[in-house]
Design a protein around this motif. Structure first.
Motif, mmCIF file in Angstrom:
data_model
loop_
_atom_site.group_PDB
_atom_site.id
_atom_site.type_symbol
_atom_site.label_atom_id
_atom_site.label_comp_id
_atom_site.label_asym_id
_atom_site.label_seq_id
_atom_site.Cartn_x
_atom_site.Cartn_y
_atom_site.Cartn_z
ATOM 1 N N VAL A 71 57.942 32.146 51.540
ATOM 2 C CA VAL A 71 57.354 32.335 50.217
ATOM 3 C C VAL A 71 58.494 32.401 49.208
ATOM 4 O O VAL A 71 59.625 32.752 49.567
ATOM 5 N N THR A 72 58.228 32.062 47.952
ATOM 6 C CA THR A 72 59.293 32.145 46.956
ATOM 7 C C THR A 72 59.577 33.608 46.616
ATOM 8 O O THR A 72 58.683 34.461 46.651
ATOM 9 N N VAL A 73 60.811 33.866 46.277
ATOM 10 C CA VAL A 73 61.207 35.207 45.839
ATOM 11 C C VAL A 73 60.431 35.567 44.571
ATOM 12 O O VAL A 73 60.001 36.708 44.391
ATOM 13 N N ARG A 74 60.223 34.581 43.711
ATOM 14 C CA ARG A 74 59.465 34.833 42.475
ATOM 15 C C ARG A 74 58.041 35.286 42.772
ATOM 16 O O ARG A 74 57.496 36.153 42.087
ATOM 17 N N SER A 75 57.416 34.714 43.795
ATOM 18 C CA SER A 75 56.076 35.153 44.181
ATOM 19 C C SER A 75 56.083 36.625 44.559
ATOM 20 O O SER A 75 55.152 37.360 44.242
ATOM 21 N N ASN A 76 57.139 37.033 45.225
ATOM 22 C CA ASN A 76 57.273 38.438 45.586
ATOM 23 C C ASN A 76 57.391 39.323 44.352
ATOM 24 O O ASN A 76 56.807 40.396 44.286
ATOM 25 N N ARG A 77 58.185 38.866 43.391
ATOM 26 C CA ARG A 77 58.330 39.641 42.157
ATOM 27 C C ARG A 77 56.980 39.765 41.450
ATOM 28 O O ARG A 77 56.596 40.847 41.008
ATOM 29 N N LEU A 78 56.270 38.663 41.348
ATOM 30 C CA LEU A 78 54.968 38.699 40.680
ATOM 31 C C LEU A 78 53.978 39.584 41.431
ATOM 32 O O LEU A 78 53.208 40.327 40.820
ATOM 33 N N ALA A 79 53.995 39.516 42.752
ATOM 34 C CA ALA A 79 53.106 40.372 43.537
ATOM 35 C C ALA A 79 53.454 41.837 43.332
ATOM 36 O O ALA A 79 52.563 42.699 43.284
ATOM 37 N N ARG A 80 54.721 42.137 43.203
ATOM 38 C CA ARG A 80 55.141 43.528 42.994
ATOM 39 C C ARG A 80 54.649 44.067 41.656
ATOM 40 O O ARG A 80 54.428 45.262 41.513
ATOM 41 N N MET A 81 54.458 43.204 40.683
ATOM 42 C CA MET A 81 53.987 43.626 39.362
ATOM 43 C C MET A 81 52.463 43.568 39.231
ATOM 44 O O MET A 81 51.907 44.060 38.257
ATOM 45 N N TYR A 82 51.798 42.954 40.185
ATOM 46 C CA TYR A 82 50.349 42.735 40.117
ATOM 47 C C TYR A 82 49.608 44.062 40.218
ATOM 48 O O TYR A 82 49.844 44.846 41.125
ATOM 49 N N GLU A 83 48.708 44.308 39.284
ATOM 50 C CA GLU A 83 47.983 45.572 39.238
ATOM 51 C C GLU A 83 46.522 45.335 38.869
ATOM 52 O O GLU A 83 46.087 45.595 37.751
ATOM 53 N N PRO A 84 45.718 44.794 39.807
ATOM 54 C CA PRO A 84 44.332 44.480 39.465
ATOM 55 C C PRO A 84 43.491 45.711 39.133
ATOM 56 O O PRO A 84 42.537 45.614 38.369
ATOM 57 N N GLY A 85 43.841 46.858 39.672
ATOM 58 C CA GLY A 85 43.075 48.071 39.391
ATOM 59 C C GLY A 85 43.052 48.439 37.918
ATOM 60 O O GLY A 85 42.123 49.081 37.445
ATOM 61 N N THR A 86 44.052 48.008 37.174
ATOM 62 C CA THR A 86 44.118 48.268 35.741
ATOM 63 C C THR A 86 42.917 47.671 35.004
ATOM 64 O O THR A 86 42.465 48.199 34.009
ATOM 65 N N TRP A 87 42.406 46.564 35.526
ATOM 66 C CA TRP A 87 41.362 45.811 34.834
ATOM 67 C C TRP A 87 39.959 46.114 35.329
ATOM 68 O O TRP A 87 38.979 45.606 34.791
ATOM 69 N N VAL A 88 39.816 46.946 36.341
ATOM 70 C CA VAL A 88 38.522 47.105 37.000
ATOM 71 C C VAL A 88 37.432 47.627 36.057
ATOM 72 O O VAL A 88 36.275 47.240 36.190
ATOM 73 N N THR A 89 37.758 48.448 35.100
ATOM 74 C CA THR A 89 36.733 48.951 34.177
ATOM 75 C C THR A 89 36.257 47.870 33.208
ATOM 76 O O THR A 89 35.225 48.026 32.572
ATOM 77 N N ARG A 90 36.993 46.760 33.118
ATOM 78 C CA ARG A 90 36.629 45.680 32.196
ATOM 79 C C ARG A 90 35.735 44.628 32.853
ATOM 80 O O ARG A 90 35.302 43.703 32.188
ATOM 81 N N VAL A 91 35.490 44.753 34.149
ATOM 82 C CA VAL A 91 34.650 43.784 34.842
ATOM 83 C C VAL A 91 33.201 43.924 34.390
ATOM 84 O O VAL A 91 32.491 42.941 34.211
ATOM 85 N N SER A 92 32.758 45.147 34.199
ATOM 86 C CA SER A 92 31.391 45.437 33.788
ATOM 87 C C SER A 92 31.074 44.707 32.489
ATOM 88 O O SER A 92 31.941 44.610 31.622
#
Length: 156
Positions: A71-92
């Motif tokens: 996998v690319t190192v950049r993919s790892n960096r992006l995954a480390r910053m990924y925070e889907p829980g931040t958006w969960v209240t906006r799904v509704s």
């Protein structure tokens, strides 16, 4: 982000961030993106995941040329910053189904359950026994049946 934070020992973060920065500088110089292993159990070799669950899944026998442990190192960096829980209240008010494995060591169970608690209705939790890959393998029938029921109810 919390998962990435827990996967890396605090004393290893500086070295990891330096590798991320060097990869970005190299790409800015026109070099190809750097890569690393997706999984591995040798601490001397950079890898995205080190849990036995991930190693067993990703390194299972597959036909030649179908997949490589890279996998690319950049993919790892992006995954480390990924925070889907931040958006969960906006799904509704879109209906939300979360399929969570009870003993997940890849996408941590507690962070998934915390996100579900924050989500607004309409929502449903499909808790699957086992680990991260079990909803796709040994528990596929339970996971897919729950998903089909949910979609039939909310998308019909």
């Amino acid at each position: 982000f919390e998962q990435g934070r827990r996967r890396i020992a605090p004393e290893a973060v500086t070295k990891l961030e330096a590798a991320f920065d060097e990869d970005e500088r190299a790409q800015a110089r026109g070099e190809a993106p750097r890569t690393q292993a997706v999984v591995g159990d040798d601490p001397a070799v950079p890898a995205s995941y080190r849990t036995q669950e991930a190693i067993d899944f990703y390194l299972q026998p597959v036909p030649e040329g179908v997949w490589s442990n890279e996998v690319t190192v950049r993919s790892n960096r992006l995954a480390r910053m990924y925070e889907p829980g931040t958006w969960v209240t906006r799904v509704s008010p879109t209906p939300l189904l979360m399929v969570v494995a009870a003993n997940d060591t890849v996408t941590l169970t507690d962070t998934g359950l915390a996100a579900f608690e924050q989500a607004l209705e309409p929502k449903r939790l499909q808790l699957i026994p086992g680990g991260h890959f079990d909803p796709y393998t040994t528990e596929f029938d339970q996971a897919s049946t729950g998903a089909l029921d949910w979609f039939r109810r909310h998308l019909s």
